[in-house]
Design an enzyme around this catalytic site. Structure first.
Site, PDB file in Angstrom:
ATOM      1  N   GLU A  44       0.813  -1.214   0.000  1.00  0.00           N
ATOM      2  CA  GLU A  44       0.000   0.000   0.000  1.00  0.00           C
ATOM      3  C   GLU A  44       0.846   1.263   0.000  1.00  0.00           C
ATOM      4  O   GLU A  44       0.409   2.291  -0.513  1.00  0.00           O
ATOM      5  CB  GLU A  44      -1.038  -0.003   1.122  1.00  0.00           C
ATOM      6  CG  GLU A  44      -0.558   0.006   2.514  1.00  0.00           C
ATOM      7  CD  GLU A  44      -1.740   0.104   3.497  1.00  0.00           C
ATOM      8  OE1 GLU A  44      -2.728   0.806   3.210  1.00  0.00           O
ATOM      9  OE2 GLU A  44      -1.663  -0.534   4.558  1.00  0.00           O
TER      10      GLU A  44
ATOM     11  N   LYS B   7      -4.830  -0.083  13.353  1.00  0.00           N
ATOM     12  CA  LYS B   7      -4.676  -1.486  13.751  1.00  0.00           C
ATOM     13  C   LYS B   7      -3.555  -1.648  14.771  1.00  0.00           C
ATOM     14  O   LYS B   7      -3.503  -2.648  15.488  1.00  0.00           O
ATOM     15  CB  LYS B   7      -4.416  -2.365  12.533  1.00  0.00           C
ATOM     16  CG  LYS B   7      -5.611  -2.509  11.598  1.00  0.00           C
ATOM     17  CD  LYS B   7      -5.288  -3.458  10.452  1.00  0.00           C
ATOM     18  CE  LYS B   7      -6.453  -3.609   9.498  1.00  0.00           C
ATOM     19  NZ  LYS B   7      -6.675  -2.397   8.663  1.00  0.00           N
TER      20      LYS B   7
END
Length: 423
Positions: free
Chosen positions: A321, A342
């Site tokens: 990403e 996260k």
């Protein structure tokens, strides 16, 4: 109808570290982590023994004994979150045409906890090859069909319009909301109660991720086990949770004086058609999803003020990403703060996309970018601004949030302030 603009007017988040949107944002803005040693079962036999669990009591949140018996934990989380979102919106759904109110719920693994528990019963602890269904829970069927999640939420809020479950792995939470937005834009619904839920912390889930070494074995330091973009990361931390939103058309929301968190200005999803769990290092599919989402929002990449990354904490994902952000935003990617929540609340599979939408909307609400916790040793191949350790005050008018899921799914969503001028 395609010009109908869709906004978030209500939300509720149930996440590790605090039940409720306020507690969720407090955790993120303070950069605290909610990862810990697993308490739901004995984790000793497993490679990974850490998770991000919610201290959730369904009775304390108004569920009846009948509901608790009937619903898997993931369904319970969804129902409580839906009630909270509707209350937060101030919308009196009972005064609306119920056929114009719909529900979409995302989930990756459905009723995993109940299925795991019931299978152990009907198989006598795994000793029977031919299971004895005489010992099954009377609601066993509901556990097999995740559509029961949407049915429970629809029943809770009184929605009789389009209703369904979106299950696309770890992008489910983004995709369920994106689908709901499309239903409002096309005129099929006026109001959607949309979001996602997953409660996967069970022996079978831990065993599956152990087998492919996707989860971290850092069980000696659970608080700091989730380390997205850090050079010492060695897998993600499993989590659980739910986030549900009330979505409605902007003009209608303004007419009734609703508080608007954000406009969902653009959404897109793509597939890499490449590998069940693998990702191409160039991030081209995620970059394409971002490009289309920006086009739908009628925005240029330079208008993005913050990127809420998928940031699972695996080398493959983090590098993938990072490449996608550079490919889609160009040089602006280097000037744009990026972070992964996260690191604080773990990876709740299908639910996390909706939880990250909530984090993105709240970042705009408070003009604060949440940090990437536990980021002490940056991976040199991940060379963007990942907002390490501490939240950052920053005027935020547009946020890009992305997700990546097994099966090759890549999704992107753009949230923006509704006051912006749309070309």
């Amino acid at each position: 109808m395609r010009d109908r603009r869709v906004v978030i007017t209500g939300m509720e988040v149930l996440a590790p570290g605090g039940v409720g949107t306020g507690e969720f944002w407090k955790l993120l803005s303070e950069g605290r982590t909610a990862t810990r040693s697993i308490t739901f079962f004995d984790p000793a036999p497993f490679r990974s023994r850490v998770a991000a669990e919610i201290d959730f009591d369904p009775y304390a949140h108004g569920l009846t004994p009948h509901q608790v018996r009937r619903m898997d934990r993931a369904a319970q989380l969804a129902v409580v979150a839906a009630r909270g979102a509707v209350a937060d919106s101030g919308l009196e759904i009972e005064t609306l045409d119920p056929y114009r109110v719909g529900v979409t719920i995302g989930t990756a693994v459905g009723s995993t906890m109940s299925l795991d528990q019931d299978y152990r019963v009907v198989s006598d602890g795994g000793r029977l090859d031919l299971v004895d269904l005489e010992y099954a829970d009377p609601h066993f069927y509901n556990y097999f069909v995740p559509s029961s999640f949407a049915a429970e939420v629809a029943r809770t809020v009184g929605a009789q319009g389009p209703s369904g479950v979106v299950s696309a792995g770890c992008t489910s939470g983004l995709d369920a909301v994106g689908y709901a937005v499309e239903l409002i834009r096309e005129g099929t619904a006026d109001v959607m109660v949309a979001g996602a839920t997953d409660a996967p912390i069970s022996p079978i889930t831990m065993a599956c991720f152990d087998a492919i070494k996707a989860t971290t074995p850092r069980h000696d330091d659970p608080e700091h086990a989730s380390r997205p973009f850090d050079g010492t990361r060695n897998g993600f931390v499993l989590g659980e949770g739910a986030a549900v939103f009330v979505l409605e058309e902007l003009t209608a929301a303004r007419r009734r004086g609703a508080h608007v968190y954000a406009e969902i200005a653009g959404y897109a999803t793509r597939s890499n058609a490449y590998h069940m769990t693998g990702l191409r290092p160039d991030g081209v599919e995620m970059a394409e999803a971002i490009r289309v989402a920006l086009d739908e929002a009628r925005m240029d990449g330079t208008e993005i003020d913050y990127i809420n990354a998928h940031g699972s904490g695996t080398k493959q994902n983090d590098r993938h990403e990072t490449a996608a952000f550079k490919k889609s935003l160009g040089d602006h990617a280097y000037r744009t703060p990026v972070s992964s929540i996260k690191s604080m609340v773990g990876h709740s599979l299908g639910a996390i996309g909706s939880i990250e939408i909530a984090a993105s909307a709240l970042a705009m609400e408070h003009n604060v970018v949440p940090p990437t916790a536990n980021l002490h040793t940056p991976d040199p191949e991940c060379d963007l601004d990942y907002v390490p350790l501490t939240a950052r005050d920053q005027l935020t008018d547009a946020v890009l949030t992305v997700g990546s899921g097994f099966g090759g799914f890549q999704s992107a969503m753009v949230l923006a302030r509704p006051e912006r001028k749309v070309p």
